[in-house]
Design a protein around this motif. Structure first.
Motif, short mmCIF file in Angstrom:
data_model
loop_
_atom_site.label_atom_id
_atom_site.label_comp_id
_atom_site.label_asym_id
_atom_site.label_seq_id
_atom_site.Cartn_x
_atom_site.Cartn_y
_atom_site.Cartn_z
N SER A 1 -8.29 15.98 -5.06
CA SER A 1 -7.81 17.02 -5.99
C SER A 1 -6.49 16.61 -6.63
N GLY A 2 -6.59 16.02 -7.78
CA GLY A 2 -5.39 15.76 -8.56
C GLY A 2 -4.67 14.49 -8.15
N GLU A 3 -3.81 14.04 -9.06
CA GLU A 3 -3.11 12.76 -8.94
C GLU A 3 -2.20 12.74 -7.72
N GLN A 4 -1.51 13.87 -7.49
CA GLN A 4 -0.57 13.93 -6.38
C GLN A 4 -1.29 13.75 -5.04
N GLY A 5 -2.42 14.41 -4.91
CA GLY A 5 -3.20 14.29 -3.68
C GLY A 5 -3.72 12.87 -3.49
N VAL A 6 -4.16 12.25 -4.57
CA VAL A 6 -4.67 10.89 -4.49
C VAL A 6 -3.55 9.96 -4.02
N ARG A 7 -2.33 10.16 -4.59
CA ARG A 7 -1.18 9.33 -4.18
C ARG A 7 -0.87 9.54 -2.70
N ALA A 8 -0.92 10.79 -2.26
CA ALA A 8 -0.64 11.08 -0.85
C ALA A 8 -1.66 10.36 0.04
N GLY A 9 -2.93 10.40 -0.37
CA GLY A 9 -3.98 9.72 0.38
C GLY A 9 -3.73 8.21 0.43
N GLN A 10 -3.29 7.65 -0.69
CA GLN A 10 -3.02 6.20 -0.74
C GLN A 10 -1.86 5.84 0.18
N GLU A 11 -0.82 6.68 0.21
CA GLU A 11 0.34 6.43 1.08
C GLU A 11 -0.09 6.42 2.55
N LEU A 12 -0.88 7.42 2.91
CA LEU A 12 -1.37 7.51 4.28
C LEU A 12 -2.16 6.28 4.68
N ARG A 13 -3.04 5.87 3.75
CA ARG A 13 -3.90 4.73 4.02
C ARG A 13 -3.06 3.47 4.16
N ALA A 14 -2.06 3.32 3.29
CA ALA A 14 -1.19 2.15 3.35
C ALA A 14 -0.44 2.12 4.68
N GLU A 15 0.03 3.27 5.11
CA GLU A 15 0.78 3.35 6.36
C GLU A 15 -0.13 2.99 7.55
N ARG A 16 -1.35 3.56 7.54
CA ARG A 16 -2.31 3.27 8.60
C ARG A 16 -2.64 1.78 8.64
N THR A 17 -2.81 1.19 7.45
CA THR A 17 -3.15 -0.22 7.37
C THR A 17 -2.01 -1.09 7.90
N ARG A 18 -0.75 -0.72 7.56
CA ARG A 18 0.41 -1.46 8.08
C ARG A 18 0.47 -1.40 9.59
N GLN A 19 0.23 -0.21 10.16
CA GLN A 19 0.26 -0.05 11.62
C GLN A 19 -0.76 -0.97 12.28
N LEU A 20 -1.98 -0.95 11.73
CA LEU A 20 -3.04 -1.77 12.31
C LEU A 20 -2.74 -3.24 12.15
N GLN A 21 -2.18 -3.59 10.99
CA GLN A 21 -1.87 -4.99 10.75
C GLN A 21 -0.83 -5.49 11.75
N SER A 22 0.12 -4.64 12.13
CA SER A 22 1.15 -5.06 13.09
C SER A 22 0.51 -5.36 14.45
#
Lengths: 199, 199
Positions: B117-138
């Motif tokens: 729902s909307g650009e802001q929500g999409v950005r929030a989802g991307q941030e979460l995904r990026a954070e999760r990916t960084r954690q796993l990568q570590s």
């Protein structure tokens, strides 16, 4: 059904109104996201009276459930290519096309939202899941009947977990498009896990 | 932080209001589903004025985004057990507990709804995904530094696709609880695919 039967069938206007209302809902979900529009806005876009919607569906939640069930049931029949690998690859490509198509993400979001809102939505989600599982099971059963040994170790839930779930989550979180090599890779990996020839 | 620091810290009242409002949102999502409540209802349940919410968050969508990001960022740090298998099993069990816990399904539904729902929500989802990916990568990087060869072939997206996605989809569609054997099985299968010792 031939044309004569179709012409005689009652409810032609009703079917047309239904299609217009469903299309309006799908568009509004795509534009605004789930939960951000009213029955009045659906009615205005579909060119029907609010009262027609209330009379037929009772309210917004029942209408949304109907749209999700209809859209997700309308998918093409399960493939029958003669091999389990072929059936699963064709099926996965078909699902990928559907959920990334024009209304695909909106319908997937709707199905998820309904599963999280109230008893009726949960029931709708369960029905969809049961139907999907039956379809997959029929593909696996056919493979077993043909004597494809490795189908024995595979059940419909593994296809859900390792082919459908990754695609669903990527679409839900906007990680699109789904490249054909990615989708094929999910199926190949599932078959590889079962030590099956991928050819 | 000791009590004196806490008492001296500015924003104590603001933090309390924030926590009350977040709790009210989480409860309302759990009870009614995303999209089925207003700022006024959040304010009433949190015991604050509507105007406090509008002043601080601007509106319902921004408030919901804030709740989702805070809740999903608040998860425990990544495990460091000394082996990749141990880290991934501990991590998967931790995610399973979180998403099936008291507010878990509601928060997961919220994250998905926002992404749609909307650009802001999409950005929030991307941030979460990026954070999760960084954690796993570590976690994967640490395994490689320890010389665990098979970590080479594994990337964070495979963990997303084959460990997180199946659990997310099962919770989103109400296929709960997630049995510990099921969760362990997802990790074992991922490691098996990479020919790694599962001990």
């Amino acid at each position: 059904m031939n044309e004569r039967q179709q012409a005689r069938r009652p409810g032609g206007r009703s079917a047309r109104v239904g299609a217009q209302v469903h299309q309006a809902v799908t568009e509004l979900i795509g534009e605004r996201g789930y939960g951000n529009f009213t029955v009045g806005e659906v009615a205005a876009r579909a060119g029907v009276a609010d009262s027609s919607i209330y009379r037929r569906w009772g309210g917004l939640e029942k209408l949304l459930t109907d749209v999700a069930l209809t859209r997700l049931d309308a998918r093409s029949p399960m493939p029958d290519t003669g091999s389990l690998a072929g059936d699963l690859r064709t099926y996965a490509a078909q699902v990928a096309r559907e959920i990334t198509g024009p209304d695909g993400p909106a319908v997937l979001h709707l199905a998820v939202a309904l599963s999280g809102s109230g008893e009726q939505g949960v029931r709708a989600g369960q029905e969809l899941r049961a139907e999907r599982t039956r379809q997959l099971q029929s593909v696996l059963d056919r493979a077993r009947e043909r004597g494809e040994d490795t189908a024995d170790g595979l059940d419909a839930f593994e296809v859900l977990d390792h082919v459908l779930a990754p695609m669903y989550v990527r679409v839900l979180f906007g990680m699109v498009p789904l490249a054909p090599e990615y989708v094929d890779g999910l199926v190949d990996r599932l078959l590889l896990t079962h030590g099956m020839d991928q050819g």
